[in-house]
Design an enzyme around this catalytic site. Structure first.
Site, PDB file in Angstrom:
ATOM      1  CG  HIS A 132       7.601  82.791 -36.424  1.00  0.00           C
ATOM      2  ND1 HIS A 132       8.161  82.752 -35.245  1.00  0.00           N
ATOM      3  CD2 HIS A 132       7.192  81.508 -37.041  1.00  0.00           C
ATOM      4  CE1 HIS A 132       7.835  81.296 -34.903  1.00  0.00           C
ATOM      5  NE2 HIS A 132       7.398  80.844 -35.903  1.00  0.00           N
ATOM      6  CB  CYS A 166       6.064  78.694 -38.766  1.00  0.00           C
ATOM      7  SG  CYS A 166       4.125  78.955 -39.094  1.00  0.00           S
TER       8      CYS A 166
END
Length: 414
Positions: A303, A322
């Site tokens: 992301h 992440c």
């Protein structure tokens, strides 16, 4: 009856006839069964040549030794071409090796073709693989065994990528140890490179072999329970403005937004918190303006970020697990195989709140999150990366660092 002279007269004809019958009964490699091919290639000289080639590509050949009559030829050929599963926390699916290709290789070797030339065609075509192989040979000659072992692991990782990315037009590899991402085409040509921010030591990014499913623009951040309980809940309890200041909503078990003023905070505890937190969309969202969803049960994805300044740092092990990417728009367009986002997509005002939009990928794009200690840059130079998670701390690695700064410094990955 024929005299001795008569016997000698017909003897050459008998020999020729016998050889003709023998040759007509002898099978060619393409007519042999798998078992017959394996037996044919198990002879000492041929199999030794295959073992030597495998050794020179960093493969540990101990487990492929022959029992005298029959050697595990096809298992070794599969290792040369497709590798074995690296240390992975999660694997979506193991792709089977191409048995047709392995059969063709065995037939060519049995037919007398050069073992080295045939096996070279079985290896990955990726330039980075062949550069690593060259460095492996050098390190072995220099007796730098630990460094060679590290490169051998990377060689296996790229063989595994060849296996797992079969028929895919492109794939993405993140090296957690180096905190960078490379996107390659089916031939392993490096099309896109960028820095990443990956997990901290206490919230490590897991190693994963999977594929991307969709690109989400203006994503919500559905806060993982561990972060919600450990970090956000205490702050919300002690600061009435914390949630509104960070544009975080409270969601009940029916998916409805709950007004913080309607909650009896003094009756709640970290163990008894029946809600979840969700951050609104926009540039100040922790996921930024874009998310790449990858199939896995660990809530891991790639992301954008609202803290892009971190990409300027050499210490980029800062996330909750992440992977934050430096060039999200470029990555999204490459993974989609089309320009789905304009270049000015990332310049939207931070305060803009736009509903999420899903762009489903037409083709599965393999995504690999590896923990590689060595890799090559586009110039073919060998780079080493620190064992940031101390996974290999128990064994001292003899690293002869080159004068080339590692990719994590950002000088090789712009």
């Amino acid at each position: 009856m024929l005299s001795g002279l008569g016997h000698s007269k017909y003897f050459p004809l008998v020999v020729v006839f016998t050889l003709a019958v023998f040759q007509s009964c002898q099978k060619g490699p393409d007519e042999m069964s798998r078992e017959e091919l394996e037996k044919e290639l198990s002879n000492t000289e041929t199999y030794d040549a295959i073992l030597t080639f495998a050794n020179n590509t960093g493969i540990k050949t101990d487990k492929f030794s022959s029992d005298g009559e029959k050697a595990p030829v096809f298992k070794l050929l599969e290792e040369v071409g497709y590798g074995h599963k690296p240390a992975l926390k999660y694997t979506e699916k193991v792709v089977k090796a191409d048995t047709t290709e392995l059969r063709k290789v065995a037939e060519e070797i049995a037919g007398g073709q050069s073992v080295d030339k045939v096996l070279a065609k079985l290896e990955p075509v990726f330039p980075v693989y062949h550069n690593l192989k060259t460095h492996y040979t050098r390190l072995v000659k220099e007796n730098k065994t630990d460094s060679a072992a590290m490169v051998a692991k990377s060689l296996n990782a790229y063989r595994w990528i060849k296996r797992q990315s079969k028929d895919a037009p492109r794939f993405v590899m993140v090296n957690i140890r180096g905190a960078y991402l490379t996107a390659m085409d089916s031939a392993g040509q490096n099309v896109l490179s960028m820095r990443t921010v990956v997990g901290k030591n206490d919230t490590q990014t897991p190693t994963i072999d999977t594929y991307a499913t969709s690109i989400v623009t203006h994503p919500y951040w559905n806060v993982p329970k561990s972060i919600a309980i450990k970090e956000m809940f205490p702050k919300a309890m002690n600061d009435p403005e914390y949630l509104s200041r960070n544009r975080i909503e409270i969601i009940d078990n029916k998916g409805q937004v709950v007004d913080p003023a309607d909650i009896k905070w003094d009756e709640l505890t970290a163990e008894k918190f029946p809600y979840r937190f969700r951050q609104e969309t926009g540039g100040d969202n922790s996921l930024g303006l874009l998310k790449v969803e990858i199939k896995n049960p660990l809530a891991i994805y790639l992301h954008d970020t609202n803290a892009r300044y971190l990409f300027n740092s050499n210490q980029r092990w800062r996330s909750h697990g992440c992977v934050r990417v430096q060039r999200p728009t470029d990555l999204a367009n490459y993974m989609a195989g089309d320009k789905i986002l304009d270049n000015d997509f990332m310049t939207e005002p931070d305060t803009t709140s736009v509903p999420p939009k899903w762009h489903k990928l037409k083709t599965r794009v393999p995504v690999f999150l590896f923990y590689l200690g060595a890799d090559c840059n586009e110039k073919g130079q060998l780079l080493y990366f620190p064992d940031v998670y101390k996974i290999e701390a128990s064994s001292r690695t003899d690293l002869s660092f080159s004068r080339v700064k590692p990719a994590r410094s950002g000088e090789d990955l712009k």
